[in-house]
Write a protein that holds these residues in place. Structure first.
Motif, PDB file in Angstrom:
ATOM      1  N   ILE A  50      -2.696  16.417   9.480  1.00 23.17           N
ATOM      2  CA  ILE A  50      -1.632  15.845  10.310  1.00 23.17           C
ATOM      3  C   ILE A  50      -0.337  15.794   9.496  1.00 23.17           C
ATOM      4  O   ILE A  50       0.717  16.187   9.979  1.00 23.17           O
ATOM      5  CB  ILE A  50      -2.005  14.409  10.781  1.00 23.17           C
ATOM      6  N   ASP A  51      -0.403  15.276   8.275  1.00 22.36           N
ATOM      7  CA  ASP A  51       0.774  15.245   7.405  1.00 22.36           C
ATOM      8  C   ASP A  51       0.326  15.576   5.971  1.00 22.36           C
ATOM      9  O   ASP A  51      -0.211  14.724   5.271  1.00 22.36           O
ATOM     10  CB  ASP A  51       1.443  13.865   7.445  1.00 22.36           C
ATOM     11  N   PRO A  52       0.546  16.825   5.567  1.00 23.03           N
ATOM     12  CA  PRO A  52       0.075  17.254   4.245  1.00 23.03           C
ATOM     13  C   PRO A  52       0.706  16.467   3.098  1.00 23.03           C
ATOM     14  O   PRO A  52       0.161  16.433   1.994  1.00 23.03           O
ATOM     15  CB  PRO A  52       0.483  18.737   4.166  1.00 23.03           C
ATOM     16  N   ALA A  53       1.855  15.815   3.352  1.00 17.94           N
ATOM     17  CA  ALA A  53       2.548  15.091   2.272  1.00 17.94           C
ATOM     18  C   ALA A  53       2.001  13.686   2.055  1.00 17.94           C
ATOM     19  O   ALA A  53       2.236  13.080   1.009  1.00 17.94           O
ATOM     20  CB  ALA A  53       4.042  15.028   2.589  1.00 17.94           C
ATOM     21  N   ALA A  54       1.278  13.144   3.043  1.00 20.12           N
ATOM     22  CA  ALA A  54       0.980  11.705   3.027  1.00 20.12           C
ATOM     23  C   ALA A  54       0.052  11.281   1.875  1.00 20.12           C
ATOM     24  O   ALA A  54       0.345  10.324   1.157  1.00 20.12           O
ATOM     25  CB  ALA A  54       0.384  11.283   4.370  1.00 20.12           C
ATOM     26  N   LEU A  55      -1.052  12.002   1.692  1.00 22.85           N
ATOM     27  CA  LEU A  55      -2.016  11.572   0.669  1.00 22.85           C
ATOM     28  C   LEU A  55      -1.480  11.801  -0.757  1.00 22.85           C
ATOM     29  O   LEU A  55      -1.587  10.899  -1.598  1.00 22.85           O
ATOM     30  CB  LEU A  55      -3.366  12.270   0.908  1.00 22.85           C
ATOM     31  N   PRO A  56      -0.864  12.986  -1.042  1.00 18.75           N
ATOM     32  CA  PRO A  56      -0.223  13.133  -2.366  1.00 18.75           C
ATOM     33  C   PRO A  56       0.848  12.062  -2.617  1.00 18.75           C
ATOM     34  O   PRO A  56       0.958  11.552  -3.739  1.00 18.75           O
ATOM     35  CB  PRO A  56       0.406  14.533  -2.302  1.00 18.75           C
ATOM     36  N   ALA A  57       1.592  11.698  -1.584  1.00 14.68           N
ATOM     37  CA  ALA A  57       2.622  10.656  -1.745  1.00 14.68           C
ATOM     38  C   ALA A  57       1.972   9.309  -2.039  1.00 14.68           C
ATOM     39  O   ALA A  57       2.479   8.514  -2.844  1.00 14.68           O
ATOM     40  CB  ALA A  57       3.484  10.566  -0.489  1.00 14.68           C
ATOM     41  N   THR A  58       0.827   9.036  -1.392  1.00 15.17           N
ATOM     42  CA  THR A  58       0.112   7.780  -1.639  1.00 15.17           C
ATOM     43  C   THR A  58      -0.287   7.691  -3.104  1.00 15.17           C
ATOM     44  O   THR A  58      -0.112   6.663  -3.762  1.00 15.17           O
ATOM     45  CB  THR A  58      -1.150   7.704  -0.752  1.00 15.17           C
ATOM     46  N   ARG A  59      -0.800   8.793  -3.628  1.00 17.09           N
ATOM     47  CA  ARG A  59      -1.212   8.815  -5.039  1.00 17.09           C
ATOM     48  C   ARG A  59       0.000   8.614  -5.956  1.00 17.09           C
ATOM     49  O   ARG A  59      -0.057   7.823  -6.906  1.00 17.09           O
ATOM     50  CB  ARG A  59      -1.927  10.142  -5.352  1.00 17.09           C
ATOM     51  N   ALA A  60       1.097   9.305  -5.648  1.00 19.47           N
ATOM     52  CA  ALA A  60       2.305   9.192  -6.487  1.00 19.47           C
ATOM     53  C   ALA A  60       2.858   7.762  -6.440  1.00 19.47           C
ATOM     54  O   ALA A  60       3.341   7.241  -7.452  1.00 19.47           O
ATOM     55  CB  ALA A  60       3.360  10.193  -6.014  1.00 19.47           C
ATOM     56  N   THR A  61       2.781   7.128  -5.272  1.00 16.31           N
ATOM     57  CA  THR A  61       3.272   5.749  -5.149  1.00 16.31           C
ATOM     58  C   THR A  61       2.412   4.801  -5.984  1.00 16.31           C
ATOM     59  O   THR A  61       2.933   3.933  -6.688  1.00 16.31           O
ATOM     60  CB  THR A  61       3.297   5.323  -3.663  1.00 16.31           C
ATOM     61  N   ILE A  62       1.090   4.961  -5.931  1.00 20.34           N
ATOM     62  CA  ILE A  62       0.219   4.099  -6.741  1.00 20.34           C
ATOM     63  C   ILE A  62       0.501   4.335  -8.234  1.00 20.34           C
ATOM     64  O   ILE A  62       0.551   3.381  -9.027  1.00 20.34           O
ATOM     65  CB  ILE A  62      -1.273   4.341  -6.393  1.00 20.34           C
ATOM     66  N   ASP A  63       0.724   5.588  -8.625  1.00 20.58           N
ATOM     67  CA  ASP A  63       1.066   5.886 -10.030  1.00 20.58           C
ATOM     68  C   ASP A  63       2.379   5.206 -10.415  1.00 20.58           C
ATOM     69  O   ASP A  63       2.507   4.664 -11.517  1.00 20.58           O
ATOM     70  CB  ASP A  63       1.185   7.405 -10.244  1.00 20.58           C
ATOM     71  N   MET A  64       3.348   5.235  -9.510  1.00 17.07           N
ATOM     72  CA  MET A  64       4.643   4.590  -9.775  1.00 17.07           C
ATOM     73  C   MET A  64       4.439   3.073  -9.953  1.00 17.07           C
ATOM     74  O   MET A  64       4.969   2.460 -10.886  1.00 17.07           O
ATOM     75  CB  MET A  64       5.586   4.879  -8.598  1.00 17.07           C
ATOM     76  N   LEU A  65       3.627   2.478  -9.077  1.00 20.94           N
ATOM     77  CA  LEU A  65       3.388   1.031  -9.169  1.00 20.94           C
ATOM     78  C   LEU A  65       2.633   0.693 -10.458  1.00 20.94           C
ATOM     79  O   LEU A  65       2.878  -0.343 -11.073  1.00 20.94           O
ATOM     80  CB  LEU A  65       2.603   0.539  -7.945  1.00 20.94           C
ATOM     81  N   ALA A  66       1.730   1.581 -10.881  1.00 17.30           N
ATOM     82  CA  ALA A  66       0.949   1.337 -12.100  1.00 17.30           C
ATOM     83  C   ALA A  66       1.860   1.285 -13.328  1.00 17.30           C
ATOM     84  O   ALA A  66       1.529   0.643 -14.326  1.00 17.30           O
ATOM     85  CB  ALA A  66      -0.109   2.426 -12.263  1.00 17.30           C
ATOM     86  N   ARG A  67       3.008   1.958 -13.244  1.00 18.63           N
ATOM     87  CA  ARG A  67       3.937   1.969 -14.386  1.00 18.63           C
ATOM     88  C   ARG A  67       4.831   0.731 -14.411  1.00 18.63           C
ATOM     89  O   ARG A  67       5.484   0.460 -15.413  1.00 18.63           O
ATOM     90  CB  ARG A  67       4.798   3.245 -14.351  1.00 18.63           C
ATOM     91  N   LEU A  68       4.880  -0.015 -13.307  1.00 19.48           N
ATOM     92  CA  LEU A  68       5.714  -1.224 -13.271  1.00 19.48           C
ATOM     93  C   LEU A  68       4.983  -2.368 -13.968  1.00 19.48           C
ATOM     94  O   LEU A  68       3.758  -2.437 -13.941  1.00 19.48           O
ATOM     95  CB  LEU A  68       5.994  -1.652 -11.820  1.00 19.48           C
ATOM     96  N   ASP A  69       5.763  -3.268 -14.543  1.00 18.37           N
ATOM     97  CA  ASP A  69       5.171  -4.454 -15.165  1.00 18.37           C
ATOM     98  C   ASP A  69       5.097  -5.543 -14.093  1.00 18.37           C
ATOM     99  O   ASP A  69       6.082  -6.200 -13.801  1.00 18.37           O
ATOM    100  CB  ASP A  69       6.066  -4.870 -16.343  1.00 18.37           C
ATOM    101  N   ILE A  70       3.926  -5.684 -13.472  1.00 18.62           N
ATOM    102  CA  ILE A  70       3.773  -6.586 -12.319  1.00 18.62           C
ATOM    103  C   ILE A  70       2.829  -7.737 -12.680  1.00 18.62           C
ATOM    104  O   ILE A  70       1.718  -7.502 -13.170  1.00 18.62           O
ATOM    105  CB  ILE A  70       3.184  -5.840 -11.099  1.00 18.62           C
ATOM    106  N   ARG A  71       3.265  -8.965 -12.409  1.00 21.16           N
ATOM    107  CA  ARG A  71       2.394 -10.132 -12.618  1.00 21.16           C
ATOM    108  C   ARG A  71       1.744 -10.574 -11.320  1.00 21.16           C
ATOM    109  O   ARG A  71       0.634 -11.065 -11.299  1.00 21.16           O
ATOM    110  CB  ARG A  71       3.232 -11.296 -13.151  1.00 21.16           C
ATOM    111  N   VAL A  72       2.501 -10.447 -10.229  1.00 24.82           N
ATOM    112  CA  VAL A  72       1.958 -10.890  -8.944  1.00 24.82           C
ATOM    113  C   VAL A  72       2.425  -9.954  -7.837  1.00 24.82           C
ATOM    114  O   VAL A  72       3.583  -9.541  -7.813  1.00 24.82           O
ATOM    115  CB  VAL A  72       2.330 -12.372  -8.648  1.00 24.82           C
ATOM    116  N   VAL A  73       1.481  -9.608  -6.977  1.00 18.97           N
ATOM    117  CA  VAL A  73       1.793  -8.777  -5.815  1.00 18.97           C
ATOM    118  C   VAL A  73       1.767  -9.661  -4.574  1.00 18.97           C
ATOM    119  O   VAL A  73       0.807 -10.409  -4.356  1.00 18.97           O
ATOM    120  CB  VAL A  73       0.775  -7.621  -5.650  1.00 18.97           C
TER     121      VAL A  73
END
Ligand code: ZN
Length: 310
Positions: free
Chosen positions: A182-205
């Protein structure tokens, strides 16, 4: 539900109204310079959203300076029209979503496509990614978080290391993602977004659904596992998307006629479209399997000819 957050983790001017799966959480940022609300819940719950906003923990009859949306799915913008009517405040949405809202594209925004109800609202400001905003006397970086919604933003405060994640990251997963067919970009983008969040210094979501949580690394690991499972099998991602959409509609309608279910999955485009692409089953079989999956998950049950939330 998670344990209570340690004191001081969230600054006192930040209030989270934890809602449910039909309505997204509402995040209120109070300031003498003007109050800001992030996300407004689902249309059917708009009276409760207004009541929470008017409550002691809310803002009463004070002015609301801004209503901001992480993305424009029905469970995040469903209270927009009611809030604008009550508080006469401008609405800011992610820049990538603004054209869809302006032309009220019920297919792209998944309103008609998924059989969801939203009262039309107007966009007053757009929020481009990689911009910074001061809401509730705190600095928030708007970061692009495509995947579940390709135009979504998350908001990050480096001082308190808070992430307002919308549906990009929950304690256990994230909002449903469109299959590659349906959208070839959606799942790769999901992975890239999680990778981006993993690089942030987050204490609370502060997620769009569920309690705020601090076990960020574990949530990211669970999200990555889910992405890997979806990458391995597009039928799994398609089944998941239909299941969560049917559950959402059941929570909206409170009960659905089991006899009407085959006609329902024929009538509503996401089921018809996915069935034609992935399953090619008679509608009655698709309906039966989806109902069975919700029962098995303990999310719904059959009662006198109706499907009801469990
Ligand atoms: Zn969403």
């Amino acid at each position: 539900m998670s344990a209570q957050l340690p004191a001081g983790l969230l600054p006192p001017q930040l209030h989270v109204f934890v809602r449910d799966w039909l309505s997204s959480n509402n995040i209120l940022l109070k300031s003498r310079d003007g109050h800001v609300l992030i996300d407004s819940g689902y249309l059917r719950h708009a009276p409760l959203t207004l009541a929470l906003l008017a409550s002691e923990r809310g803002i009463g009859t004070a002015r609301l300076s801004f209503l901001v949306n992480t993305h424009c799915h029905s469970d995040h913008v469903g209270g927009n029209a009611a809030i604008v009517e009550r508080y006469d405040c401008p609405v800011a949405v992610p820049a990538a979503e603004a054209p869809l809202v302006e032309r009220w594209d019920g297919r792209a925004l998944l309103y008609d496509y998924c059989d969801q109800q939203v009262e039309r609202f107007t966009v007053d400001h757009v929020l481009p990614p990689a911009t910074t905003h001061v809401w509730g006397d705190l600095e928030w970086q708007a970061l692009a978080a495509p995947g579940h919604d390709m135009g979504a933003l998350v908001f990050y405060n480096p001082e308190y290391r808070i992430l307002i994640s919308g549906d990009a990251l929950w304690e256990n997963g994230f909002g449903f993602v469109m299959p590659p067919e349906i959208d070839p970009a959606a799942l790769p983008a999901t992975r890239a977004t999680i990778d981006m969040l993993a690089r942030l210094d987050i204490r609370v979501v502060i997620p769009g659904h569920g309690e705020p949580f601090t076990s960020v690394a574990a949530a990211i690991a669970r999200a990555r596992n889910r992405i890997a499972a979806f990458e391995a099998d597009s039928l799994r991602i398609a089944r998941h998307a239909l299941k969560v959409n049917l559950m959402f509609s059941l929570l909206d309608k409170q009960r659905m006629s089991l006899a009407d279910m085959p006609a329902y999955v024929e009538r509503v485009e996401i089921y018809r479209d996915f069935n034609a692409r992935f399953f090619r089953w008679p509608p009655a079989k698709l309906a039966e399997l989806l109902v069975g999956a919700l029962e098995e998950a303990g999310a719904a049950r059959r009662e006198d000819g109706w499907l009801v939330p469990a």
